[in-house]
Enzyme design. Structure first.
Site, mmCIF file in Angstrom:
data_model
loop_
_atom_site.group_PDB
_atom_site.id
_atom_site.type_symbol
_atom_site.label_atom_id
_atom_site.label_comp_id
_atom_site.label_asym_id
_atom_site.label_seq_id
_atom_site.Cartn_x
_atom_site.Cartn_y
_atom_site.Cartn_z
ATOM 1 N N HIS A 210 0.820 -1.162 -0.032
ATOM 2 C CA HIS A 210 0.088 -0.150 -0.003
ATOM 3 C C HIS A 210 0.716 1.211 0.013
ATOM 4 O O HIS A 210 1.938 1.285 0.746
ATOM 5 C CB HIS A 210 -0.983 -0.077 1.300
ATOM 6 C CG HIS A 210 -2.175 0.768 1.140
ATOM 7 N ND1 HIS A 210 -1.967 2.325 1.348
ATOM 8 C CD2 HIS A 210 -3.326 0.604 0.746
ATOM 9 C CE1 HIS A 210 -3.111 2.705 1.216
ATOM 10 N NE2 HIS A 210 -3.942 1.921 0.689
ATOM 11 N N ASP B 260 -8.112 -5.357 0.388
ATOM 12 C CA ASP B 260 -8.424 -6.041 -0.784
ATOM 13 C C ASP B 260 -8.076 -7.775 -0.619
ATOM 14 O O ASP B 260 -8.574 -8.544 -1.325
ATOM 15 C CB ASP B 260 -8.138 -5.706 -2.185
ATOM 16 C CG ASP B 260 -8.868 -4.467 -2.701
ATOM 17 O OD1 ASP B 260 -10.059 -4.163 -2.169
ATOM 18 O OD2 ASP B 260 -8.240 -3.470 -3.046
HETATM 19 N N1 ACO Z 1 4.112 -7.785 -4.879
HETATM 20 C C1 ACO Z 1 5.496 -7.620 -5.133
HETATM 21 N N2 ACO Z 1 6.258 -6.698 -5.035
HETATM 22 C C2 ACO Z 1 5.794 -5.458 -4.683
HETATM 23 C C3 ACO Z 1 3.995 -5.325 -4.286
HETATM 24 C C4 ACO Z 1 3.353 -6.627 -4.551
HETATM 25 N N3 ACO Z 1 2.104 -6.534 -4.322
HETATM 26 N N4 ACO Z 1 3.850 -4.111 -4.133
HETATM 27 C C5 ACO Z 1 4.979 -3.406 -4.061
HETATM 28 N N5 ACO Z 1 5.970 -4.100 -4.185
HETATM 29 C C6 ACO Z 1 7.422 -3.663 -4.217
HETATM 30 C C7 ACO Z 1 7.617 -2.844 -5.763
HETATM 31 O O1 ACO Z 1 8.208 -3.739 -6.461
HETATM 32 C C8 ACO Z 1 8.784 -1.985 -4.985
HETATM 33 O O2 ACO Z 1 10.087 -2.939 -5.042
HETATM 34 P P1 ACO Z 1 11.561 -2.116 -5.167
HETATM 35 O O3 ACO Z 1 11.737 -1.005 -4.195
HETATM 36 O O4 ACO Z 1 12.467 -3.162 -5.118
HETATM 37 O O5 ACO Z 1 11.395 -1.549 -6.674
HETATM 38 C C9 ACO Z 1 8.280 -1.924 -3.662
HETATM 39 O O6 ACO Z 1 7.750 -2.906 -3.153
HETATM 40 C C10 ACO Z 1 7.610 -0.604 -3.561
HETATM 41 O O7 ACO Z 1 6.439 -0.679 -4.185
HETATM 42 P P2 ACO Z 1 5.718 0.420 -5.287
HETATM 43 O O8 ACO Z 1 5.067 -0.176 -6.620
HETATM 44 O O9 ACO Z 1 6.961 1.484 -5.613
HETATM 45 O O10 ACO Z 1 4.916 1.130 -4.338
HETATM 46 P P3 ACO Z 1 3.486 2.027 -4.745
HETATM 47 O O11 ACO Z 1 3.126 2.776 -3.396
HETATM 48 O O12 ACO Z 1 3.790 2.833 -5.922
HETATM 49 O O13 ACO Z 1 2.266 1.003 -4.931
HETATM 50 C C11 ACO Z 1 0.750 -0.419 -4.640
HETATM 51 C C12 ACO Z 1 1.324 0.900 -4.088
HETATM 52 C C13 ACO Z 1 0.005 -0.093 -6.025
HETATM 53 C C14 ACO Z 1 -0.663 -0.794 -3.651
HETATM 54 C C15 ACO Z 1 1.211 -1.605 -5.004
HETATM 55 O O14 ACO Z 1 1.703 -2.178 -3.575
HETATM 56 C C16 ACO Z 1 0.626 -3.051 -5.853
HETATM 57 O O15 ACO Z 1 0.884 -2.904 -6.879
HETATM 58 N N6 ACO Z 1 0.066 -3.781 -4.941
HETATM 59 C C17 ACO Z 1 -0.669 -4.940 -5.626
HETATM 60 C C18 ACO Z 1 -2.346 -4.347 -5.977
HETATM 61 C C19 ACO Z 1 -3.083 -3.927 -4.898
HETATM 62 O O16 ACO Z 1 -3.249 -4.794 -3.985
HETATM 63 N N7 ACO Z 1 -3.728 -2.815 -4.935
HETATM 64 C C20 ACO Z 1 -4.678 -2.308 -3.900
HETATM 65 C C21 ACO Z 1 -4.317 -1.363 -3.105
HETATM 66 S S1 ACO Z 1 -5.352 -0.949 -1.845
HETATM 67 C C22 ACO Z 1 -6.517 0.036 -2.696
HETATM 68 O O17 ACO Z 1 -6.360 0.797 -3.647
HETATM 69 C C23 ACO Z 1 -7.964 -0.309 -2.203
#
Ligand code: ACO
Length: 431
Positions: A308, A366
């Site tokens: 998140h 979620d």
């Molecule tokens: N699985 C694997 N790796 C992940 C995940 C994941 N679900 N989420 C984040 N990471 C990793 C990224 O690859 C990144 O790694 P790095 O630093 O080595 O490059 C690090 O964790 C930070 O992640 P970002 O994508 O930069 O974080 P951001 O804040 O931009 O994205 C998000 C947040 C979109 C929620 C992301 O965690 C994600 O895609 N999760 C899966 C989708 C999801 O569950 N969305 C619902 C969010 S809650 C809502 O809106 C209701």
């Protein structure tokens, strides 16, 4: 509230600029950078808004480090335990919990706006039977702007209130009708003696040929899920509603843009993606393989329902929903539900894995919600519409708060231009 100044130095000419700090009542203060461009000739650059406060707001507070979420100061776990979705709607819209008379008036107002105009109902026939319900929702809600010309004076608080009541009241009817359209069954209208969640379940699952009794356990679980999804400060869909609304656009159109933003798998679409992912993983024995895929930067697979932007700790909503999973599955005699077992195992192993620990990736709202939806018989493509129903109050509250602010201006970010410098037009024969 504005307190001390924040000093920014410019190493190019040794000058410095004092920018005011903007303090809230809780949480990290902001730096008011609006003077930076005129004083230093630069803009701030923050493409995904990771360090930007777009507004001041009194509605919802998140402490991401400690996993705390509060609506108007009330912790969400207390509201989930003691309140109801409609009471939370009143709280979010009006800032205070209602007394008994205010609650009754509010319940009456919402209950008496649940029907849809018959001309609007005809729009459903224009959608192909297999249209995604989120596509239908976006279209139908946008179309509401063609129906209510009596209440679109966005500067009039009474108009804003009627808009909010209409939106909250009609969303379950609109979403249930989208579901009925997709399965070719007649649409079922609302019943005023039922409460909000029970009414939605009946509109989804009743058929004209049979009596339908709403299961109170299902209605209660849904009500709690609606409370937990009701608002989440400046998330992508709420920011979209605010941005569209800042132009003075019709509020129904602004909500429609929010629904479109919610649909993506990085936001509200994650609940549908989680169920698809769990089905894809299929068995507990496959968990290590999929965790490796999630960690592999060359593999597009991500652990859906994990991570998140704001929470760097447990999402408090996920904890509550996980608890409800046990209760609902037990009620339906589904204690050995394979997908729930898989989700628990995925969470357990991920939270022991350095990759997820270092990045502070925890289950979000979620991750478990779909297990409950599925136990209630709600199909996977309706999961994101469930989120949209619940979040409608948040969108309406934020839109109303913005509209009530006399300082509201169109939201219009700038960019760092990286295209061609000036060049002359070349005739087509010389290219
Ligand atoms: N699985 C694997 N790796 C992940 C995940 C994941 N679900 N989420 C984040 N990471 C990793 C990224 O690859 C990144 O790694 P790095 O630093 O080595 O490059 C690090 O964790 C930070 O992640 P970002 O994508 O930069 O974080 P951001 O804040 O931009 O994205 C998000 C947040 C979109 C929620 C992301 O965690 C994600 O895609 N999760 C899966 C989708 C999801 O569950 N969305 C619902 C969010 S809650 C809502 O809106 C209701």
């Amino acid at each position: 509230m504005t307190s001390e100044a924040f000093k920014i130095s410019n190493p190019q000419d040794d000058s410095s600029t004092e920018l005011p700090l903007v303090d809230g009542t809780l949480g990290t203060p902001g730096v008011d950078v609006r003077g930076l461009n005129t004083k230093q000739g630069v803009f701030t650059y923050d493409p995904a808004f990771t360090a930007t406060c777009s507004c001041k707001s009194d509605i919802t507070f998140i402490d991401g480090e400690n996993g705390i979420l509060m609506y108007r100061g009330y912790p969400v776990d207390q509201l989930a335990e003691h309140s109801s979705y409609l009471e939370v709607c009143y709280l979010l819209l009006n800032g205070e919990l209602p007394n008994a008379t205010e609650m009754e008036d509010f319940r009456h107002a919402i209950t008496h706006h649940t029907m849809l105009n018959e001309s609007l109902v005809k729009f459903y026939d224009g959608f192909h039977y297999d249209a995604h319900p989120m596509a239908i929702l976006t279209g139908i809600v946008g179309s509401l702007s063609a129906f209510y010309h009596d209440t679109t004076d966005i500067r009039n608080p009474e108009h804003r209130e009627i808009f909010a009541h209409r939106m909250i009241a009609k969303m379950p009817t609109i979403a249930a009708a989208a579901y009925k359209h997709s399965i070719g069954q007649p649409k079922i209208g609302p019943k005023n003696h039922l409460d909000y969640a029970a009414n939605f379940l009946r509109m989804c699952f009743a058929v004209p040929a049979e009596e339908y009794e709403v299961d109170p356990v299902a209605a209660k679980a849904l009500d709690v899920l609606f409370i937990l999804h009701a608002d989440h400060e400046q998330n992508a869909s709420t920011s979209t509603v605010r941005m569209a609304g800042s132009t003075g656009a019709n509020p129904y159109a602004a909500i429609s843009s929010g629904i479109a933003a919610l649909w993506g798998p990085a936001h509200g679409g994650a609940n549908e993606a989680v169920l698809n992912m769990l089905n894809q993983i299929g068995d507990v024995s496959q968990v290590p393989k999929y965790l490796e895929k999630a960690k592999d930067k060359n593999d597009p697979f991500r652990l859906m329902g994990f991570g998140h932007r704001v929470y760097k700790n447990f999402d408090p909503r996920a904890k509550i929903i996980r608890g409800y999973c046990h209760e609902v599955l037990e009620h339906y005699g589904m204690q050995n539900n394979k997908l729930f077992e898989l989700a628990l195992e995925l969470e357990r192993i991920a939270l022991e894995d350095d990759y997820f620990v270092e990045r502070k990736l925890y289950p979000n709202v979620d991750f478990y919600s779909g297990i409950i939806y599925q136990a209630l018989g709600i199909p996977v493509n309706m999961f994101t519409p469930m989120f949209a129903i619940a979040r409608t109050v948040g969108w309406a509250a934020h839109w109303s708060e913005m509209m009530a602010d006399p300082g509201m201006r169109i939201a219009r970010p700038r960019q760092v231009y990286t295209g061609y410098k000036l060049r002359d037009y070349v005739d087509i024969n010389n290219r």
